[in-house]
Write an enzyme that holds these catalytic residues in place. Structure first.
Site, PDB file in Angstrom:
ATOM      1  N   PRO A 136       8.154  37.735  -8.925  1.00 60.90           N
ATOM      2  CG  PRO A 136       8.331  39.977  -9.590  1.00 60.90           C
ATOM      3  CD  PRO A 136       7.697  38.660  -9.993  1.00 60.90           C
ATOM      4  CG  ASP A 137      11.485  39.107  -3.439  1.00 62.64           C
ATOM      5  OD1 ASP A 137      11.740  40.061  -4.184  1.00 62.64           O
ATOM      6  OD2 ASP A 137      12.364  38.493  -2.807  1.00 62.64           O
ATOM      7  CG  PHE A 138       6.305  42.996  -2.750  1.00 63.01           C
ATOM      8  CD1 PHE A 138       5.525  44.025  -3.242  1.00 63.01           C
ATOM      9  CD2 PHE A 138       5.743  41.735  -2.646  1.00 63.01           C
ATOM     10  CE1 PHE A 138       4.210  43.804  -3.611  1.00 63.01           C
ATOM     11  CE2 PHE A 138       4.439  41.500  -3.010  1.00 63.01           C
ATOM     12  CZ  PHE A 138       3.665  42.532  -3.501  1.00 63.01           C
ATOM     13  NE  ARG A 139       9.268  46.183   1.689  1.00 69.45           N
ATOM     14  CZ  ARG A 139       8.028  45.769   1.789  1.00 69.45           C
ATOM     15  NH1 ARG A 139       7.753  44.493   1.651  1.00 69.45           N
ATOM     16  NH2 ARG A 139       7.042  46.620   2.033  1.00 69.45           N
ATOM     17  CG  ASN A 210       2.585  34.899  -1.557  1.00 71.87           C
ATOM     18  OD1 ASN A 210       3.327  35.778  -1.126  1.00 71.87           O
ATOM     19  ND2 ASN A 210       2.961  33.640  -1.646  1.00 71.87           N
ATOM     20  CB  ILE A 211      -1.976  39.407  -4.172  1.00 71.61           C
ATOM     21  CG1 ILE A 211      -0.887  39.720  -5.209  1.00 71.61           C
ATOM     22  CG2 ILE A 211      -1.803  40.287  -2.946  1.00 71.61           C
ATOM     23  CD1 ILE A 211      -0.971  41.132  -5.784  1.00 71.61           C
ATOM     24  CG  ASP A 212       0.739  34.063  -5.801  1.00 74.79           C
ATOM     25  OD1 ASP A 212       0.025  33.252  -5.181  1.00 74.79           O
ATOM     26  OD2 ASP A 212       1.942  34.244  -5.545  1.00 74.79           O
ATOM     27  CG  HIS A 229      -0.991  41.812   2.035  1.00 76.99           C
ATOM     28  ND1 HIS A 229      -1.051  42.729   3.054  1.00 76.99           N
ATOM     29  CD2 HIS A 229       0.200  41.163   2.196  1.00 76.99           C
ATOM     30  CE1 HIS A 229       0.042  42.655   3.801  1.00 76.99           C
ATOM     31  NE2 HIS A 229       0.805  41.701   3.299  1.00 76.99           N
ATOM     32  CB  CYS A 237     -16.263  46.603  -9.424  1.00 75.24           C
ATOM     33  SG  CYS A 237     -16.589  48.342  -9.867  1.00 75.24           S
TER      34      CYS A 237
END
Length: 242
Positions: A136-139, A210-212, A229, A237
């Site tokens: 999903p997107d965020f907003r 994207n972080i995926d 991001h 860590c």
């Protein structure tokens, strides 16, 4: 109001002669310049009539003919330019840049892409290219990530990505990360297209929000991807850096 002036500042002169074509006087019934919904004092206009007796709504439509509408639009542009000159803006001397696409369709885009020199294409992408993969997107209301975090009992939707909250309660992020882990999804056609640009020698860089890490799964080298991001490829860590 400043946005209205900034947008108008890039308008070319109407006939291309390098001179602003300002009307000798305002349109009949108009005592002040109609600055896109703002009067001379900068206050946003309401839904009252526009001065010619007919009145116009928020959509700018009146009861006049199409020709009258075009005349009013031309007068508005001219008055915007006049207001810009009064505020110290200067007209650009350089000619308008030629169109970059021969047509606004896939064929026109492909034609432009075929003429690009090597390593000259920069891709900017975000959540939309991963939605069809099931991420999903965020907003987006109803389906966006921030609308579906109730099960984590967060103080705010954004808290799940805040380092201070992570230190206090890391389980919420770990549960979400498990759901979004790249191995759970396949790259979309958009990801493969970016990788194809690289394979064809056209891609200079891919900037992604994207972080995926699906760009990497599609075959895009890490050195050509700028993850604004961060992403799962660079997770580590926070205590040891490993």
């Amino acid at each position: 109001e400043e946005d209205v002036f900034a947008a108008a500042a890039i308008l070319p002169d109407a006939d291309g002669d390098g001179i602003f074509d300002l009307p000798a006087s305002p349109m009949p019934g108009e005592g002040t310049a109609d600055l896109g919904g703002f009067d001379e004092g900068g206050e946003e206009g309401g839904e009252e009539g526009d001065g010619d007796g007919e009145g116009s709504g928020d959509d700018g439509s009146g009861e006049g003919s199409g020709e009258e509408s075009e005349e009013r639009q031309a007068a508005m542009v001219a008055q915007l330019r006049e207001a810009l000159l009064a505020r110290g803006y200067e007209m650009r001397d350089a000619p308008a840049r030629p169109a970059q696409l021969p047509s606004f369709d896939i064929a026109g885009f492909a034609q432009r892409l075929a003429s690009c020199p090597p390593r000259s294409v920069v891709v900017l992408c975000g959540a939309g290219i991963s939605v069809s993969a099931g991420i999903p997107d965020f907003r987006s209301p109803g389906t966006g990530l921030y609308d579906n975090l109730q099960k984590y009992d967060l103080p705010s939707p954004q808290a799940i990505f805040e380092l201070s909250y992570f230190r206090e309660r890391p389980d919420a992020f770990y549960l979400l990360a498990r759901e979004m882990w790249p191995d759970n999804f396949q790259p979309t056609p958009a990801h493969h297209f970016v990788a194809l640009l690289h394979a064809k020698g056209l891609l200079r860089r891919c900037f992604t929000q994207n972080i995926d890490s699906l760009e990497a799964r599609a075959g895009l080298p890490a050195d050509l991807t700028i993850a604004a991001h961060g992403n799962f490829d660079g997770c580590h860590c926070i205590e040891t850096g490993e």
